[in-house]
Design a protein around this motif. Sequence first.
Motif, short mmCIF file in Angstrom:
data_model
loop_
_atom_site.label_atom_id
_atom_site.label_comp_id
_atom_site.label_asym_id
_atom_site.label_seq_id
_atom_site.Cartn_x
_atom_site.Cartn_y
_atom_site.Cartn_z
N THR B 41 -3.71 0.89 -6.00
CA THR B 41 -4.32 0.08 -7.05
C THR B 41 -4.97 0.96 -8.10
OG1 THR B 41 -4.70 -1.70 -5.48
CG2 THR B 41 -6.04 -1.73 -7.46
N GLU B 81 -3.97 -6.84 -8.21
CA GLU B 81 -3.94 -7.10 -6.77
C GLU B 81 -4.21 -8.58 -6.47
OE1 GLU B 81 -6.50 -4.32 -4.96
OE2 GLU B 81 -5.25 -4.17 -3.18
N ASP B 157 1.15 -5.01 -8.62
CA ASP B 157 0.36 -4.53 -7.49
C ASP B 157 0.52 -5.50 -6.32
OD1 ASP B 157 -1.35 -3.13 -5.91
OD2 ASP B 157 -3.05 -3.18 -7.30
N GLU B 158 1.21 -5.08 -5.30
CA GLU B 158 1.49 -5.88 -4.12
C GLU B 158 1.97 -7.29 -4.48
OE1 GLU B 158 -0.66 -5.21 -0.74
OE2 GLU B 158 -1.39 -3.24 -1.35
MG LIG Z 1 -4.55 -2.05 -3.55
#
Ligand SMILES: [Mg+2]
Lengths: 256, 315
Positions: B41, B81, B157-158
């Motif tokens: 991140t 995230e 992010d993810e």
């Molecule tokens: Mg992260």
Amino acid sequence: MTPVHTLVAKELRCFFVSPIVYVVGAVFLGIFGLLSYWAVVEASNQALRMMQMTDTFAQININDLVFRKVFYNLNLVLMLVLPLLTMRLFAEERKLRTFELLLTSPIGINEIVTAKFLSVVIIYCILLTLTALVPMVLSAYVSFDWHPVFTGYLALLLQGAFMLAIGLVASALTENQIIAAFLSFGVILLLWLLGAFGSTLGDTPIGHVFSYISFIEHYDRLVRGLVHVKDLIYYLSGMALMWFAAHQVVDAHRWN
Amino acid sequence: MIEVQHVTKQYGPITAIQDISFSVKEGEIVAFLGPNGAGKTTTMRLLTGYMPPTEGTLRIAGYDCFESPIQVKQRIGYLPESPPLYLELTVHEYLTFVGRLKGLSSELLTQRKCRVLEQTGLVDVQHRVIGHLSRGYRQRVGIAQAILHDPPVLILDEPTVGLDPNQIIEIRDLIKSLAGTHTIILSTHILSEATALCQRVIIIHQGRIAAIDTPEQLSARLRHSQKLSLTVKQSLPDMEPQLRAIPGVQEVCAAPSSNTFIVEASLDSDIQEDLTQFVVKHGLGLLELKSQSLSLEDVFIRLTHNTPSNKTDKS
Ligand SMILES: [Mg+2]
Ligand SMILES: Nc1ncnc2c1ncn2[C@@H]1O[C@H](COP(=O)(O)OP(=O)(O)O)[C@@H](O)[C@H]1O
């Protein structure tokens, strides 16, 4: 649409779907109405008494007995309700992580801060406009001097906007809305007390400094119908300072 | 397209990432793979210009991420995230807001909104308030937000975290459909996701790059040993050395209280058979013998400790 327009529009949209604006609006307008009502009742009682004593038609001063009183008391109400308008501005963006969206969009921090400030000022102006009903209704029954009423509204506008600017900074400092509200309330209260303290110190340099920093004497003069440049400068520079502080806080937050 | 050189980021005393360098070519899909706290991140936030690096430089399309933030921000779509959603707005209102924020003209915005709502499967819920949507839908709104202004670079992010398997497949398909025309960096802590989606995988561990490789080579590097868990009724006092003596076994480690042993062995040995025979010969009573998949931790240990000679593999 410029970024500021876009942000203000979104801010207002979010305000009007949340209950807080309606609660603040209802409390503010309700108290304004009550204060005005009491002032008018008291003024008419006084007029009645004077008529009985002198047996002539008494001319009472609505400006002094009604408007000045209402404007003075309203300052206190502003101190209590305006922090509730500003508390969510940045705190919520931080909590929801939407701040990351704003800060990774092609806009500047100055535009974000300006838009946040403008949006609460707009809401506050709407509330003030609604209160204008009271002088308009009164003017149908009695005659009074409109000049101090206008300057009184100017005082309310500047005073409120300054408090909102303080709340803006408080909201940028924390992601907890309650803390933001208390923080701005505390700072405003401190400014108030500083003025009271300043006037007990009287004609000393420190006393003058305290009185100048506090909004009390600036507000008083405007409500009494006196428009001095130094009072306007006080409010405008206070807001500019708060705008700058909010900008710094938001910027510093990224640097960690 | 993306150029990262010797970047370090410290949060006060904590060093989140240290001396990271890599580059991504136009049209490439690259995965950041690493466990929680690895610094994925942080790296992405640095790329988006959200915050400055402590040291080093990051460039996107030739623009420095912190010195020319506006140019960089115009060229990236970023899914943080946790998706940055205003819960009181409807999906449609939200996308309108984001589009204007990114500077799209009205006609273009209308056009892009239609396209993106279709791509992310949000057409049916576009007039629903975001706060009332399920987690999977919210994630999709987050992705819609990132691709709305059709940026050349996507930083995700993810993107599949917290979704159910069907939704994961849909999101992966969406990402694949964006490939080629977009340069994409995504982060994940799932090995299979990185290898399934990306042309290159950057493995980050404790703030440093452990490896940069193609998925094929990565699996090749990981494929010279297997891991088995063996549980017996009763164990020998010198069980561990005895197990180690079996040909092909590389590493044995005993679980503290039970009679379970984790055995690592080279892939080419018939280790399952050998272990069974060993247990039978000593009359230990075989309770369980199963192969364990490599955890991400194992992957890092292997990648960071393997000697280069291990790279030569027949596959
Ligand atoms: Mg992260
Ligand atoms: N805002 C922050 N303040 C202090 N430390 C942080 C902050 N954000 C992340 N960290 C630390 O930096 C390291 C990397 O975190 P992060 O980049 O979020 O990892 P990942 O996304 O791979 O899980 C972690 O050790 C984390 O605790």
